[in-house]
Design an enzyme around this catalytic site. Structure first.
Site, PDB file in Angstrom:
ATOM      1  CG  HIS A   1      -7.291   2.495   1.057  1.00 26.06           C
ATOM      2  ND1 HIS A   1      -6.687   2.839   2.515  1.00 26.06           N
ATOM      3  CD2 HIS A   1      -6.633   1.939   0.452  1.00 26.06           C
ATOM      4  CE1 HIS A   1      -5.139   2.344   1.921  1.00 26.06           C
ATOM      5  NE2 HIS A   1      -5.300   1.940   0.826  1.00 26.06           N
TER       6      HIS A   1
ATOM      7  CG  HIS B   1      -5.602  -2.708  -1.120  1.00 24.84           C
ATOM      8  ND1 HIS B   1      -4.572  -3.084  -0.526  1.00 24.84           N
ATOM      9  CD2 HIS B   1      -5.461  -1.435  -1.167  1.00 24.84           C
ATOM     10  CE1 HIS B   1      -3.731  -2.310  -0.021  1.00 24.84           C
ATOM     11  NE2 HIS B   1      -4.286  -1.304  -0.240  1.00 24.84           N
ATOM     12  CD  GLU B   2      -6.684   0.896  -3.759  1.00 23.72           C
ATOM     13  OE1 GLU B   2      -6.832   1.964  -3.044  1.00 23.72           O
ATOM     14  OE2 GLU B   2      -5.521   0.494  -3.970  1.00 23.72           O
TER      15      GLU B   2
ATOM     16  CB  CYS C   1      -0.908  -0.127   1.362  1.00 18.20           C
ATOM     17  SG  CYS C   1      -1.986   1.493   1.386  1.00 18.20           S
TER      18      CYS C   1
HETATM   19 NI    NI Z   1      -3.795   0.989   0.052  1.00 19.76          NI
END
Ligand code: NI
Length: 170
Positions: A141, A137-138, A95
């Site tokens: 966030h 993954h995004e 990341c």
């Molecule tokens: Ni990330």
């Protein structure tokens, strides 16, 4: 315009992002995020990582381009995950907000998603492979979740010193 990337330890990475509207200058924001992502040679960047607590992220698989798989360069606004596959896979993630740390994360192999594209049109797709991996993954966030929250507790303990170094380095 290159935007500063927020590093681990900053509270903005732990907050939930909110809905992005057409009036939020989303075109300019995504252009800046693509530019920032390319410069950092990353593959995904979410709003909170550039201090914008809005539900959006960009994906650019150029660093992975091997000439055989199609390149993905897309912006996603107000993304949702409608369905996760039962099948999971392990993949080593990193990341841009947590530099120097790479850990295996288990996630569903494919997902069904809905989002608004760069024209702010609604899209519904089933995605797999690297795109599904980056998308998840995004998407995390936007919920204030980082990939290190999804690794084994023992691994997390082992990288704790490195994480604290990132915090101090702010
Ligand atoms: Ni990330």
């Amino acid at each position: 315009m290159i935007l500063p990337i927020i590093k681990y330890g900053a509270s903005v990475l732990r907050n939930k992002a909110s809905v992005i509207d057409k009036g939020d200058d989303f075109e300019n924001l995504s252009a800046n995020m693509f530019e920032t992502l390319k410069k950092a040679q990353g593959i995904g960047l979410a709003g909170p990582q550039v201090n914008v607590l809005k539900n959006m992220f960009v994906i650019d698989t150029t660093p992975f381009d091997d000439g055989t798989t199609p390149k993905i360069e897309k912006a996603f606004f107000n993304p949702e995950i409608l369905h996760f596959s039962d099948e999971n896979e392990n993949y080593e993630e990193g990341c841009l907000s947590i530099p120097g740390i790479f850990e295996s994360v288990i996630r569903p192999s494919s997902i069904e998603v809905r989002y608004r594209d760069i024209n702010f049109d609604i899209k519904k797709e089933k995605i797999g492979g690297i795109e599904a991996r980056i998308f998840q993954h995004e998407y995390d966030h936007l919920e204030g979740i980082l990939f290190i929250d999804r690794i084994h507790k023992l691994r997390r303990k082992l990288i704790n010193k490195k994480l604290q170094k990132i915090v101090i380095g702010h």
